[in-house]
Design a protein around this motif. Structure first.
Motif: not given
Ligand code: GLC
Length: 746
Positions: A497-503, A148-152, A200-204
């Motif tokens: 993996e481990a490269v979510s983006v905030a923007d 649900h979170d494209p930042r992930w 996960m919270d914030g796609g983090r």
């Protein structure tokens, strides 16, 4: 998993009764195979210290020498296991063969965008065939996390936001990998990362999420249910926690939901180091306690680390852990090894494959998953003699299209857009101004590593021809060109993996490029090579046409150009909503309805003061070069008794879909259901079925959907129920369709 016969079951019990406690725990332990030799591992195998190995993936070599070495090495280890280990139990050799092997297919999100399970199954059968002969018999794939979170960063590996679509595509991947499980040209699958990893919270990555039982059972569990029903033999548990409980030690989620309610009878392997991470998550004070909690929670095998090997025997002997926990895990591991025919056929042999067919399938899916989002004044398709101005950071790109977690790639098969164009158009003029020198990538990873440093420095690689849109050029453009085509995108290193983006908005330098191209007054076509659905609010209005191509693998360029130049009529559909702005997250189509008549997703009322609240483009959306007309749905009955539904009866919904244009085209006919009144708040609508027929120009296709218990019901407190009341069944071109018919459950 297919039922094992009584003879096999008794053989399993005999093995369990013969093995020592240490040897049983050995079957619950995984070792890596990339750090040692046959000798160093041989002794440990003879002692029965591990039951599986994580092996990485063979390096690609032109002459097959690296693959032969990989196969011979693992066959040698297998020989020791079969001939000299306690009870001669064969090993499983696993690797991350996610969406490619020699030939690279789209990332998971791209496969989902095809809405074509059969095509996906064929592609994953190719991957399995190509890989299995080199020594692996197990893959840590597919990824079935609901996103649900494209930042992930890992949303690209998933099949998007819809439980049903993710389940259909994921089950196709499982079938493609596992085939007939004779251990010749198949791989044991391992749906992952069970469960809630995409929430996960914030796609983090590695963070926490809070999911109610209701949402868990009806949204997140659905894809795994489909994969278990498709016969997946193993499942990987996830790093994250759910509502204050690490999944790695969650009896509720592993023993209750997965092994209990879903009836999963294979084995669960932890994710990498996840067992020892229970200390970080604050539920275990040391590795001994980690081992106890994970084993009792339902993790049957520990990936790579040795908490199980070190502490489980001691825990059993001290009476802190019931030996039946060990026996049950070993039973599951042995069942998988028997079901995968490893005892009768433990070794891998080389056999030829039809690489041309693999490439053809890759090209088909890389064109049939392209989503045409906008086509103002029908600027597309282009004609081969159109003078168009091509630019953008992905015009020369030759690596990022492989996507996250890609390995064992034959880079000689991959072309940039510029290279692939020569097969389609007669003349290409390209300005060669680069931001970053692009080394010729010869497929070796040292080179790619150097490339990554370059790429990361420049963030978005390739040339951005800002200069060409200066004053002088723009007049020349106006006089001589039909349109500007901008090849935009993100490097695959910012996905996975481990490269979510905030923007998740389009990167500023690419927004600037669009702005300048738009200022010339020429139509601008945006070719979007983003693995994830980035927010396009800043550029959408400046583009006359938008085609989304994901990270589409080996045939990324050819597939997209087939669409741009009309060799293929676009038929991809969005598996995940495309937002206007990162601030809208989370926004997905199948959320329950709202209290007031304000529903952001459906553009009702006003949710944000500062911008439109609806998404840029909704789930299931995609255009064609032709047009389709839907008749109103007809039903064979407007009422059905609850007892008839429980008895398996269905309501038949029929819709006629006419191709009213001049071109043949594939249409994704989507069937949604809305349960208007129920004990729990049901989704505004949810996808329950779809079909993707090819319809010739002027022809009419009749779609029939059988709506029964599975489509009308939902899980509540562990029970699947259908409640009486009003339902609407919609059949249309995307989740916004209002083409519905009411039925009543009485
Ligand atoms: C990684 C990933 C998982 C992968 C595993 C083995 O941390 O989370 O997807 O299969 O480790 O490489």
């Amino acid at each position: 998993m297919k039922k094992l016969d009584a003879k096999t079951e008794s053989r399993i019990e005999e093995i369990i009764n013969t093995l020592t406690l240490e040897q049983k725990v050995g079957q619950m332990n995984q070792f890596c195979s990339w750090a040692g030799t046959v000798e160093t591992y041989g002794e440990r195998i003879r002692r029965g210290e591990f039951g599986t190995m994580i092996c990485g993936v063979a390096n690609f070599s032109e002459d097959g020498s690296a693959e032969k070495g990989f196969r011979d090495f693992h066959n040698a280890l297998q020989k020791i296991a079969v001939e000299e280990s306690p009870c001669g139990i064969p090993l499983m050799f696993g690797g991350d063969v996610i969406h490619c092997y020699n030939v690279c297919y789209p990332v998971g999100m791209g496969s989902a965008a095809s809405f074509d399970p059969e095509l996906v199954e064929r592609c994953y059968r190719n991957i399995s065939e190509a890989c299995a002969r080199d020594g692996l018999n197990w893959t840590f794939s597919p990824v079935l996390d609901l996103a649900h979170d494209p930042r992930w960063g890992r949303c690209v590996e998933s099949e998007g936001e819809d439980p049903y679509l993710a389940g259909q595509i994921g089950a196709a991947m499982v079938r493609g990998f596992q085939k007939d499980l004779d251990n010749t040209d198949n791989l044991i699958s391992c749906p992952k990362h069970y469960i809630g990893y995409g929430a996960m919270d914030g796609g983090r990555d590695y963070h926490n999420c809070d999911i109610s039982d209701y949402f868990m059972e009806n949204w997140y569990a659905t894809p795994y249910r489909a994969a278990v029903d498709a016969g997946a033999l193993t499942v990987m548990s996830s790093f994250n926690s759910v509502s204050g409980e690490p999944v790695t030690s969650s009896k509720k989620l592993l023993r209750g939901l997965l092994k209990g309610q879903m009836g999963f009878d294979g084995f669960v392997i932890s994710d990498y180091d996840a067992v020892m991470q229970l200390v970080n998550q604050g539920v275990a004070e040391d590795l001994r306690e980690c081992a106890k909690l994970a084993a009792e929670g339902g993790v049957d095998m520990e990936m790579v680390q040795t908490s199980y090997l070190k502490y489980l025997c001691e825990l059993v002997r001290s009476g802190e852990l019931d030996e039946e926990v060990i026996n049950e895990s070993v039973r599951r591991v042995l069942r998988v090894k028997f079901a995968a025919n490893l005892f009768d056929n433990p070794y891998k042999e080389y056999y030829p494959i039809d690489i041309d067919r693999h490439v053809a399938d890759a090209r088909q899916i890389a064109s049939e998953n392209v989503v045409l989002l906008k086509n103002k004044n029908n600027i597309l398709p282009l004609k081969s003699d159109d003078r168009v101005f091509m630019a953008g950071p992905f015009f020369e790109e030759k690596i990022s299209q492989i996507g996250a977690w890609a390995s064992h790639i034959d880079f000689s098969l991959i072309h940039s857009y510029r290279e692939a164009l020569s097969d389609i158009v007669t003349m290409v003029e390209v300005e060669d101004e680069y931001d970053v020198d692009i080394p010729e990538n010869n497929g070796d990873f040292a080179q790619a590593k150097k490339y990554k440093e370059e790429a990361n420095k420049a963030c978005f690689i390739g040339h951005s021809n800002h200069a060409m849109f200066g004053e002088a050029i723009s007049h020349e453009l106006l006089d001589n060109y039909k349109a500007i085509v901008l090849f935009l995108g993100e490097v695959h290193y910012c996905t996975g993996e481990a490269v979510s983006v905030a923007d998740i908005n389009i990167p500023e330098d690419q927004v600037e490029l669009v702005r300048k191209a738009h200022a010339t007054g020429l139509p601008v076509i945006g070719v979007m090579n983003f693995g994830r659905p980035r927010a396009i609010g800043e550029i959408e209005h400046m583009l006359d046409a938008i085609v989304w191509g994901w990270h589409n693998g080996t045939m990324n360029a050819e597939g997209m150009l087939d669409v741009l130049y009309g060799k293929k009529n676009p038929c991809g559909r969005l598996p995940m909503t495309i937002l206007r702005h990162v601030g809208q997250i989370p926004l997905y189509y199948n959320a329950p309805n709202t209290a007031r008549r304000v529903n952001a997703y459906y553009g009702e009322g006003r949710s944000y003061f500062d911008m439109k609240s609806s998404p840029a483009y909704p789930f299931g959306y995609g255009l064609s070069y032709t047009t389709f007309e839907y008749s109103a749905p007809e039903t064979d009955r407007t009422e059905i008794a609850l007892s008839d539904i429980d008895a398996g009866e269905t309501v038949k919904i029929t819709v006629k879909v006419k191709n009213t244009g001049e071109l043949a085209g594939k249409e994704v006919i989507q069937c949604y259901v809305r349960d208007h009144f129920a004990t729990m708040m049901r989704p505004r609508r949810q996808l329950v079925k779809f079909e993707k027929p090819e319809i010739a120009a002027g022809e009419t296709y009749t779609a029939t959907f059988e709506i029964g218990k599975r489509e009308l019901g939902y899980w509540l407190n562990g029970e699947f129920i259908v409640e009486k009341g009003k339902f609407t069944v919609y059949v249309g071109e995307n989740c916004y369709t209002e083409n519905g018919v009411e039925i009543e459950v009485i």
